[in-house]
Write an enzyme that holds these catalytic residues in place. Structure first.
Site, PDB file in Angstrom:
ATOM      1  N   SER A   1     -11.465  -4.511   2.501  1.00  0.00           N
ATOM      2  CA  SER A   1      -9.910  -3.831   2.330  1.00  0.00           C
ATOM      3  C   SER A   1      -9.381  -3.736   3.448  1.00  0.00           C
ATOM      4  O   SER A   1      -8.097  -4.072   3.796  1.00  0.00           O
ATOM      5  CB  SER A   1     -10.459  -2.648   1.621  1.00  0.00           C
TER       6      SER A   1
ATOM      7  N   ASN B   1       0.852  -1.150  -0.107  1.00  0.00           N
ATOM      8  CA  ASN B   1      -0.023  -0.008   0.001  1.00  0.00           C
ATOM      9  C   ASN B   1       0.928   1.343  -0.057  1.00  0.00           C
ATOM     10  O   ASN B   1       1.764   1.228   0.848  1.00  0.00           O
ATOM     11  CB  ASN B   1      -0.689   0.000   1.065  1.00  0.00           C
TER      12      ASN B   1
ATOM     13  N   SER C   1      -5.320  -0.103  -3.015  1.00  0.00           N
ATOM     14  CA  SER C   1      -5.705   0.899  -2.722  1.00  0.00           C
ATOM     15  C   SER C   1      -6.855   0.851  -1.754  1.00  0.00           C
ATOM     16  O   SER C   1      -7.882  -0.159  -1.858  1.00  0.00           O
ATOM     17  CB  SER C   1      -6.249   1.704  -3.779  1.00  0.00           C
ATOM     18  N   GLU C   2      -6.750   1.585  -0.803  1.00  0.00           N
ATOM     19  CA  GLU C   2      -7.584   0.994   0.506  1.00  0.00           C
ATOM     20  C   GLU C   2      -9.009   1.350   0.177  1.00  0.00           C
ATOM     21  O   GLU C   2     -10.030   0.887   1.138  1.00  0.00           O
ATOM     22  CB  GLU C   2      -7.039   1.604   1.736  1.00  0.00           C
ATOM     23  N   ASN C   3      -9.244   1.996  -0.830  1.00  0.00           N
ATOM     24  CA  ASN C   3     -10.917   2.088  -1.015  1.00  0.00           C
ATOM     25  C   ASN C   3     -11.554   1.111  -1.846  1.00  0.00           C
ATOM     26  O   ASN C   3     -12.467   0.919  -2.095  1.00  0.00           O
ATOM     27  CB  ASN C   3     -10.999   3.378  -1.768  1.00  0.00           C
TER      28      ASN C   3
END
Lengths: 240, 207
Positions: B87, B23, B45-47
């Site tokens: 996520s 990340n 991508s943490e979304n």
């Protein structure tokens, strides 16, 4: 019994009261329930607590509900894109409860799953952990104890979410990163209203490819969505 | 000469190993993607995405496809999408090998502050607290000093913390330092920077 409603206002009819807790899907302006937010503005419901990762931008998304002063408290992880939010917060008009992004998502998921609380390492030793129960679990190397903090599930009065497609029974399919907070937000509400780009005939979605089963969805509207881009970034073909 | 932003990003890319899920934070960390070379690295991508691709060509931007910095991006053949709870499940669950993040302050005990300046900046932590609590290795990329010339590598952080004892390695414009028992240990100096220069620019204990 149909779950399909004609307009956002009709879909919210009878569900709103002042001081209620609403969970909203979306990340930035991606995958936000913009039509339902507009209908909330029209309804005049006030003193809302809204659990949403972000607070929209000035004049769009949840920013509209801030402009109209209908929100008393936000539960969010990042609110940096909204000047009106900042103004209301710094002047004390608006209460803000910061939640780490993963904690917020899990609090929604947990609420939807009937889990009242859970322990997480996230936020231990920071402002976020202050006043919260700390418990040691043997999760470190060779079973060494590590500290976790207790976080509570979110049990919302209403969920408002955006999906790509729904069938008439409320089975939902999301598109790309517009999924984000929408499934956990949908799960944690006593009632969930979803807006979609397209309602498709029941049976036309592959049952193996349903992202959120219709049991979580109570009311559905279809509408035209204005999709805004916050940070338009591109490359030229020469760079590739 | 101290390293510039791109040299810092290139140095940070050397930290990544073949096969890792990684990340990257906003700012200089985002540039790291340009320097991974032939290594098989999957960006999270943490979304809600694994397998983040480059920016789209002009005219091909998709509002439904953004990264955690809300920038338009593209997908790759390996891409998978998922919701925010999933996520952060993989982040908290230790499935992400490393996070490369920016920082306002790092302390010699590995404390990190990168989310809030009281009274000035009210933006929020986003996913940073979850990342530092959960990923295998936390690598910070930051300028060694602030604009006034004060060290950002401190004995104790003064700003609200993002996590306690979470930083493993720090890459600055002056060099590379590890957080070890008793303080920071110099791993490498930037080209033309001496260990003495590094020590003079650093408030934190260097052992």
């Amino acid at each position: 019994m149909t779950k399909i409603y004609g307009t956002a206002a009709e879909a919210l009819d009878g569900l709103l009261h002042d001081g209620m807790l609403i969970a909203a899907g979306g990340f930035g302006l991606c995958g936000i329930p913009a039509l339902l937010i507009d209908a909330l503005v029209e309804s005049g419901v006030k003193d809302l607590t809204v659990a949403s990762n972000n607070a929209g931008v000035d004049g769009f998304g949840l920013g509209k509900l801030l402009d109209s002063r209908q929100i008393a408290k936000m539960m969010s992880s990042y609110v940096g894109e909204n000047a009106e939010f900042m103004r209301q917060y710094l002047s004390g008009e608006l209460e803000l409860e910061f939640n780490p992004q993963g904690t917020l998502a899990e609090r929604m998921r947990a609420g939807g799953c009937g889990i009242a609380g859970f322990y997480t390492k996230t936020g231990y030793g920071t402002q976020i952990g202050e006043g919260k129960e700390v418990k040691l679990f043997p999760t470190g190397p060779e079973g060494q104890p590590e500290p976790y903090i207790l976080e509570q599930g979110i049990f919302a009065d209403l969920s408002i979410v955006k999906a790509w497609k729904a069938d008439a029974t409320g089975n939902l399919v999301f598109r790309k990163t517009a999924r984000n907070f929408n499934p956990p937000a949908a799960m944690c509400g006593r009632v969930c209203v979803v807006e979609v780009e397209e309602i498709v005939p029941t049976g036309s979605l592959d049952p193996d490819h349903i992202h959120l089963p219709g049991i979580y969805v109570h009311r559905i509207i279809q509408g035209a969505h204005e999709k805004r881009i916050e940070q338009r970034t591109t490359r030229t073909r020469e760079e590739a | 000469m101290p390293w510039d932003r791109n040299q810092m990003a290139a140095r940070a890319a050397q930290e990544l190993e073949d096969g890792w899920y990684v990340n990257l934070g906003i700012g200089i960390p985002t540039l790291v993607a340009n320097y991974v070379g032939d290594k098989d690295i999957t960006l999270q991508s943490e979304n809600g995405m694994l397998g983040m691709g480059p920016f789209p060509f002009e005219g091909e931007e998709d509002p439904d496809l953004i990264n955690a910095g809300k920038q338009t991006i593209t997908e790759l053949p390996r891409t998978a999408y998922f919701d925010s709870a999933t996520s952060f499940g993989m982040i908290r669950g230790g499935k992400i090998a490393a996070a490369i993040l920016g920082a306002m302050e790092v302390a010699e005990n590995g404390d990190l502050a990168n989310w809030m300046i009281p009274g000035k900046l009210v933006k929020g932590m986003g996913g940073a607290m979850d990342l530092v609590a959960g990923v295998g290795r936390v690598i910070v990329v930051m300028d060694h000093q602030n604009k006034a010339g004060d060290s950002k590598l401190l004995k104790r952080c003064t700003l609200p913390l993002t996590g306690t004892g979470v930083v493993d390695r720090i890459i600055t414009n002056l060099g590379v330092l590890d957080v070890v028992d008793g303080g920071l240990r110099i791993v490498e100096c930037a080209d033309g920077v001496t260990e003495d220069d590094l020590r003079k620019a650093t408030e934190a204990t260097i052992i």
